[in-house]
Design a protein around this motif. Structure first.
Motif, PDB file in Angstrom:
ATOM      1  N   GLN A 264       0.821  -1.202   0.000  1.00 46.84           N
ATOM      2  CA  GLN A 264       0.000   0.000   0.000  1.00 46.84           C
ATOM      3  C   GLN A 264       0.861   1.262   0.000  1.00 46.84           C
ATOM      4  O   GLN A 264       0.455   2.292  -0.562  1.00 46.84           O
ATOM      5  CB  GLN A 264      -0.952  -0.004   1.193  1.00 46.84           C
ATOM      6  N   SER A 265       2.048   1.189   0.572  1.00 40.74           N
ATOM      7  CA  SER A 265       2.956   2.343   0.528  1.00 40.74           C
ATOM      8  C   SER A 265       3.405   2.609  -0.909  1.00 40.74           C
ATOM      9  O   SER A 265       3.418   3.757  -1.371  1.00 40.74           O
ATOM     10  CB  SER A 265       4.167   2.104   1.432  1.00 40.74           C
TER      11      SER A 265
ATOM     12  N   ARG B 105       6.795   6.680   6.049  1.00 39.59           N
ATOM     13  CA  ARG B 105       7.100   5.577   5.140  1.00 39.59           C
ATOM     14  C   ARG B 105       8.259   5.938   4.211  1.00 39.59           C
ATOM     15  O   ARG B 105       9.139   5.118   3.956  1.00 39.59           O
ATOM     16  CB  ARG B 105       5.856   5.218   4.317  1.00 39.59           C
ATOM     17  N   LEU B 106       8.231   7.181   3.711  1.00 35.48           N
ATOM     18  CA  LEU B 106       9.305   7.619   2.820  1.00 35.48           C
ATOM     19  C   LEU B 106      10.599   7.853   3.601  1.00 35.48           C
ATOM     20  O   LEU B 106      11.691   7.593   3.090  1.00 35.48           O
ATOM     21  CB  LEU B 106       8.880   8.899   2.098  1.00 35.48           C
ATOM     22  N   THR B 107      10.484   8.313   4.841  1.00 38.80           N
ATOM     23  CA  THR B 107      11.661   8.502   5.679  1.00 38.80           C
ATOM     24  C   THR B 107      12.383   7.179   5.909  1.00 38.80           C
ATOM     25  O   THR B 107      13.622   7.114   5.892  1.00 38.80           O
ATOM     26  CB  THR B 107      11.262   9.129   7.032  1.00 38.80           C
ATOM     27  N   SER B 108      11.645   6.107   6.135  1.00 41.15           N
ATOM     28  CA  SER B 108      12.247   4.783   6.334  1.00 41.15           C
ATOM     29  C   SER B 108      12.992   4.332   5.081  1.00 41.15           C
ATOM     30  O   SER B 108      14.079   3.735   5.162  1.00 41.15           O
ATOM     31  CB  SER B 108      11.161   3.760   6.690  1.00 41.15           C
ATOM     32  N   ALA B 109      12.414   4.596   3.902  1.00 36.86           N
ATOM     33  CA  ALA B 109      13.072   4.205   2.650  1.00 36.86           C
ATOM     34  C   ALA B 109      14.395   4.955   2.478  1.00 36.86           C
ATOM     35  O   ALA B 109      15.405   4.379   2.045  1.00 36.86           O
ATOM     36  CB  ALA B 109      12.143   4.464   1.465  1.00 36.86           C
TER      37      ALA B 109
ATOM     38  N   GLY C  59      -1.523   0.858   9.326  1.00 35.74           N
ATOM     39  CA  GLY C  59      -0.741   1.988   9.768  1.00 35.74           C
ATOM     40  C   GLY C  59      -1.555   3.259   9.843  1.00 35.74           C
ATOM     41  O   GLY C  59      -2.774   3.278   9.638  1.00 35.74           O
ATOM     42  N   SER C  60      -0.863   4.353  10.134  1.00 33.76           N
ATOM     43  CA  SER C  60      -1.504   5.651  10.316  1.00 33.76           C
ATOM     44  C   SER C  60      -1.809   6.296   8.965  1.00 33.76           C
ATOM     45  O   SER C  60      -1.127   6.044   7.962  1.00 33.76           O
ATOM     46  CB  SER C  60      -0.591   6.565  11.143  1.00 33.76           C
ATOM     47  N   ASN C  61      -2.834   7.132   8.934  1.00 35.21           N
ATOM     48  CA  ASN C  61      -3.159   7.897   7.726  1.00 35.21           C
ATOM     49  C   ASN C  61      -2.940   9.395   7.947  1.00 35.21           C
ATOM     50  O   ASN C  61      -3.528  10.231   7.255  1.00 35.21           O
ATOM     51  CB  ASN C  61      -4.594   7.625   7.285  1.00 35.21           C
TER      52      ASN C  61
ATOM     53  N   CYS D  23       3.141   6.697   9.594  1.00 31.91           N
ATOM     54  CA  CYS D  23       2.414   7.807   8.962  1.00 31.91           C
ATOM     55  C   CYS D  23       2.819   7.932   7.499  1.00 31.91           C
ATOM     56  O   CYS D  23       3.797   7.320   7.045  1.00 31.91           O
ATOM     57  CB  CYS D  23       2.675   9.101   9.723  1.00 31.91           C
ATOM     58  N   ILE D  24       2.096   8.746   6.777  1.00 30.88           N
ATOM     59  CA  ILE D  24       2.333   8.888   5.338  1.00 30.88           C
ATOM     60  C   ILE D  24       3.747   9.382   5.066  1.00 30.88           C
ATOM     61  O   ILE D  24       4.450   8.880   4.182  1.00 30.88           O
ATOM     62  CB  ILE D  24       1.292   9.856   4.731  1.00 30.88           C
TER      63      ILE D  24
END
Length: 935
Positions: free
Chosen positions: A741-742, A902-906, A809-811, A898-899
């Motif tokens: 979904q991410s 997800r990008l921070t983890s990548a 997860g969070s939205n 959170c939205i």
């Protein structure tokens, strides 16, 4: 009309290497006007040859004119011109037409040149004007480009040695005369101070005994031997002129007043100065040329005696007055020292009878040249304004052995003139009809091919390209219009201005109070604006400086256009202007703020020009509803297609483009405009492919190598908070769907990136919602609420949640807080997604190739990683498990699901790649980094 390209003459100097003196440009680069210098030897020849004839001269081919006014007993120069006869001069112009028409004829396919609509190009058109005293000659040959006009006509043909020696003699003697005049004045002034009334006699004595003058006179005589004297046998003047050529006087004669005069023979024939200027010297006193080459714009070249050396500057990309309005300046008339080069229409527009080029001798269509001579009194007396009596017999003789014909305006009926004027339009229509196959009854074939293509089962690449949830019409509302060539010149000015300024460094720092920061903002904004004005027009920049910055409002249209062009370019090319755009948008943000804008007295913000907006203004929205537009704008991806398949798709796309142009063109919407809109939509499709396809491929890899219900030994995606840096706890199934979904969310964000960018700029440049400068832990940041961007992001999130089975997860969307301070940071974060996933996809796709090409690498992969497929799975396993574990934030509360998180983890996974065991494989496949270029 063709002319031979030339070079600078040996041993001579050019005025300034044909660089423009001043450029003017009206209405957004639609009209440009530049003044260029003519090379110096040619200037001297034109000044001599085109000067009014002396009263005693009766021979039209040997003209005499006095260059310097006599002063005391100083040497005076008489120039004798050797010119072509007027009949030969006319033949030179016609033969130039032959050259251009030959070049076009033999470069045109036989099937096209045998077409009846092409035959009008084999006709030379000639007209005269008794009122303007002009003779116009037009051919529809290859025409000349802008560089041809500058390098050929501005520099002139290579001069003969006789012409160079003669011009040197004239300029040397004339310069010495002026120097002697100055010396005499100085001597007279000094003598009057010392000797009072005896100054006159002392001055005369100095003149007669000056050794420098005697040396210069001797040098002048030596330099002209063999130039002014070797043609004595050709002299055809009266007895006084014969005496002037007496060898005993060495080219010097004494007139009836006792003053010495030097005679210089100046050759002005085709072998000496080239056929074009030789013909001009024989027939005219000025010339105007209108020309268009097939792959260049229509330009007008003007050369007259009273050419202004300082044209009025207005808006331009490089050397202009930015407000687009004329300003009166003192212009100095030159004496054939400069020529004017004008582009009277917007670039890309062809001259046609519809847009004003409806005269008999006007150039129309793809190419051609019109030469309009302002005739001399001698040519008028010889009857060169009389078409029937003089011109027709001469032209009949010149064309008797040629395949071409000529049409004289006064000798044609009104119907014949109208047919020749309308012939270019008919030719264009027939060429376009041929492209569409309309003449052979193949018009339906295009539709059938397109329908067949649309109904075919598309491969995976085509599905990805066509996977947007938005229609072309909806997307076009946010697709910027591709920049024109003139706009690209203006873009370079903005980029240069932003690259050399440190606006954000000077402004985004702590100040003692708000007033000090406002002063720094105003100083920085005005410095950039003033610098851009000065780069365009130095005089205007000086005026603004003298007015203490009160005149910016006068240029508001130009400023808005410059900044809009830069913004439009950035949206179309997110990888460009990575540092310049940030400074630009923050500068504009301050310029429209309530604290700064009142001091500027205008707003720098303008709306971005989009495809939809352009078509709406030109009544062409029906183009977006045509089903062919998808075929005409879709990027052709190679993939695993054969060469013949790719060629077929290219041909089909070209046919669709031609049919759209043919069906939707109108008086308001030209074919060139339609082409530009289609190119702009194609650019957007290319952007989607290059940015969205990597996400689609990663999703395919996830679904191919992993299953949410089946767990392979050693490949469980489950994570536990606190282990290996993870801050989330997920089972294998939940982690699978969390990653899926991410990725799906990122795909839809990229698909809507242009709309999000438009909303982001609206929020950033809002005059009602201001920002606060805060230290967010990542330096001083502009924290600003972004309601439009937030709303658009919510819509995307709801759409994605409807696609997936369950939302994990969070939205929460961070926007306008310390995590994502403003819309610019939001846009910048999500343009990084292709930079993260692209290198991973590239590594996986190239892995098989490098193993096939190098057995050593193949053995290394087999022994160290268990083979290619095993290595691929290991890389993907580490990515899906560690790049979506909620890690990467500075503290526990900012990380998570959170939205934004997800990008921070990548990004955190990317920073740890060098420590991974498979990093060497990334390097072998060409990996250089995730961050891309900053240029």
């Amino acid at each position: 009309m063709s002319t031979t390209k030339s070079h600078h003459q040996n041993g001579t100097s050019s005025s300034s290497n044909s660089k423009p003196i001043t450029v003017k440009n009206d209405e957004s680069s639609e009209v440009t006007d530049a003044l260029y210098p003519i090379s110096q030897p040619l200037v001297t020849i034109l000044q001599s040859a085109l000067a009014p004839p002396s009263p005693n001269d009766v021979n039209t081919n040997v003209n005499t004119s006095v260059i310097a006014n006599p002063s005391s007993n100083l040497t005076n120069v008489t120039v004798k011109l050797e010119r072509e006869s007027m009949e030969v001069a006319l033949e030179h112009f016609i033969r130039n037409c032959f050259g251009a028409m030959d070049a076009l004829f033999f470069s045109t396919p036989a099937s096209q040149r045998n077409n009846p609509t092409f035959q009008h190009r084999l006709c030379i058109r000639i007209s005269t004007s008794q009122k303007d005293k002009t003779l116009s000659i037009t051919d529809l040959g290859t025409g000349m480009t802008r560089s041809d006009l500058i390098n050929t006509l501005g520099v002139g043909s290579r001069l003969s040695s006789n012409a160079i020696r003669a011009t040197r003699t004239i300029t040397t003697t004339d310069t010495q005369n002026h120097r002697d005049d100055s010396d005499d004045d100085d001597d007279s002034e000094n003598d009057s101070d010392e000797l009072g009334d005896s100054s006159s006699s002392s001055s005369d004595g100095d003149d007669n005994d000056d050794p420098d003058e005697n040396m210069d006179t001797t040098a002048a005589k030596d330099s002209q031997k063999g130039t002014a004297l070797h043609d004595a046998a050709k002299d055809r003047n009266d007895g006084d002129d014969d005496a002037a050529m007496d060898d005993s006087n060495d080219g010097r004669v004494e007139d009836m007043n006792g003053k010495t005069r030097e005679e210089v023979v100046l050759p002005c024939k085709a072998g000496d100065i080239g056929s074009f200027y030789a013909a001009l010297c024989a027939l005219g006193v000025g010339v105007e040329i209108g020309t268009k080459a097939k792959f260049d714009d229509y330009y007008e070249f003007k050369l007259h005696k009273n050419q202004n050396s300082t044209p009025t500057p207005t808006t331009s990309a490089t050397n202009t007055n930015p407000n687009g309005s004329s300003k009166k300046q003192t212009s100095t008339p030159s004496n054939y020292t400069h020529f004017t080069l004008t582009r009277p229409m917007k670039e890309g527009i062809k001259p046609t009878s519809i847009n004003g080029y409806n005269k008999f001798t006007d150039v129309r269509g793809e190419s051609g040249t019109r030469v309009t001579l302002t005739l001399s009194e001698a040519a008028i007396s010889a009857g060169f304004l009389e078409e029937e009596r003089v011109l027709r017999p001469l032209l009949t003789k010149i064309l008797e052995t040629s395949q071409y014909n000529v049409a004289l305006a006064d000798c044609c009926s009104e119907k014949e003139r109208d047919e020749l004027i309308d012939a270019s339009r008919k030719e264009v229509e027939e060429v376009e009809a041929d492209k569409l196959g309309r003449n052979g009854g193949d018009g339906m074939e295009i539709d059938e091919e397109v329908d067949e293509y649309m109904s075919e089962e598309m491969n995976s690449d085509a599905k990805m390209a066509a996977g947007s949830h938005n229609t072309t019409k909806e997307r076009s509302k946010y697709i910027p219009l591709r920049l024109s060539m003139g706009e690209r010149k203006m873009l370079r000015l903005v980029i240069a201005a932003m690259a050399c300024c440190d606006y954000t460094t000077d402004v985004d720092k702590p100040f003692k109070n708000a007033a000090r920061r406002t002063h720094a903002q105003l100083k920085g904004v005005s410095s950039v604006l003033r610098g851009m004005v000065t780069a365009c027009d130095y005089t205007a920049g000086q005026k603004i400086l003298e007015d203490d910055g009160d005149g910016y409002g006068e240029y508001q249209t130009c400023f808005r256009q410059l900044f809009e062009i830069a913004r439009r370019h950035k949206i179309m090319n997110p990888e460009k202007m990575r540092t310049e755009y940030g400074k630009l948008i923050y500068l504009l943000q301050d310029a429209v703020s309530p604290s700064v804008q009142p001091h500027l007295s205008f707003s720098c913000k303008g709306s971005v020009e989009t495809v939809y907006k352009f078509l709406e203004e030109h009544n062409g929205l029906s183009l977006l509803d045509d089903p062919l537009i998808d075929v005409a704008t879709r990027e052709i991806l190679a993939g695993k297609k054969t060469r013949s398949q790719i060629a077929t798709e290219i041909k089909r796309k070209e046919k669709a483009v031609e049919k759209l142009k043919y069906n939707h063109r109108s008086m308001e919407l030209k074919s060139e405009d339609i082409h530009q809109c289609l190119y702009s939509i194609s650019d957007n499709d290319s952007f989607l492919n290059s940015n969205r396809v990597p996400i689609d491929k990663i999703i395919d890899y996830l679904q191919h190598f992993f299953s949410p219900v089946k767990i392979e030994e050693g490949y469980s995606l489950s994570i536990i908070s606190g282990q290996d840096g993870a801050r989330l706890s997920h089972s294998h199934e939940r982690q699978y769907y969390f990653a899926l979904q991410s990725l799906t969310l990122w795909r839809d964000i990229i698909d809507d990136m242009f709309r999000l960018w438009a909303m982001a700029e609206e929020d950033l440049l809002s005059e009602s919602v201001t920002y606060a400068l805060k230290d967010t832990g990542q330096g001083m940041q502009r924290v600003q609420q972004s309601p439009r961007t937030y709303k658009s992001m919510q819509q995307i999130l709801i759409r994605v949640q409807g696609k997936v089975k369950q939302w994990i997860g969070s939205n929460v969307i961070h926007l306008g807080d310390h995590n994502v301070p403003n819309a610019l940071t939001f846009i910048d974060k999500y343009t990084q997604v292709p930079r993260i996933l692209g290198p991973i996809v590239s590594c996986l796709e190239n892995l098989e190739r490098i193993c096939e090409e190098d057995n050593g690498v193949k053995d290394f992969v087999s022994s160290g990683f268990g083979g290619v497929e095993q290595l691929k799975k290991d890389i993907l396993y580490d990515f899906f498990k560690s790049a979506f574990d909620g890690s990467g934030a500075d503290n526990f509360y900012d990380a998570g699901s959170c939205i934004d998180g997800r990008l921070t983890s990548a990004w955190n996974w990317c920073s740890q790649l060098p420590s991974k065991p498979f990093f060497c494989i990334f390097k072998l496949t060409g990996f250089t980094g995730f961050d891309g270029e900053f240029k």
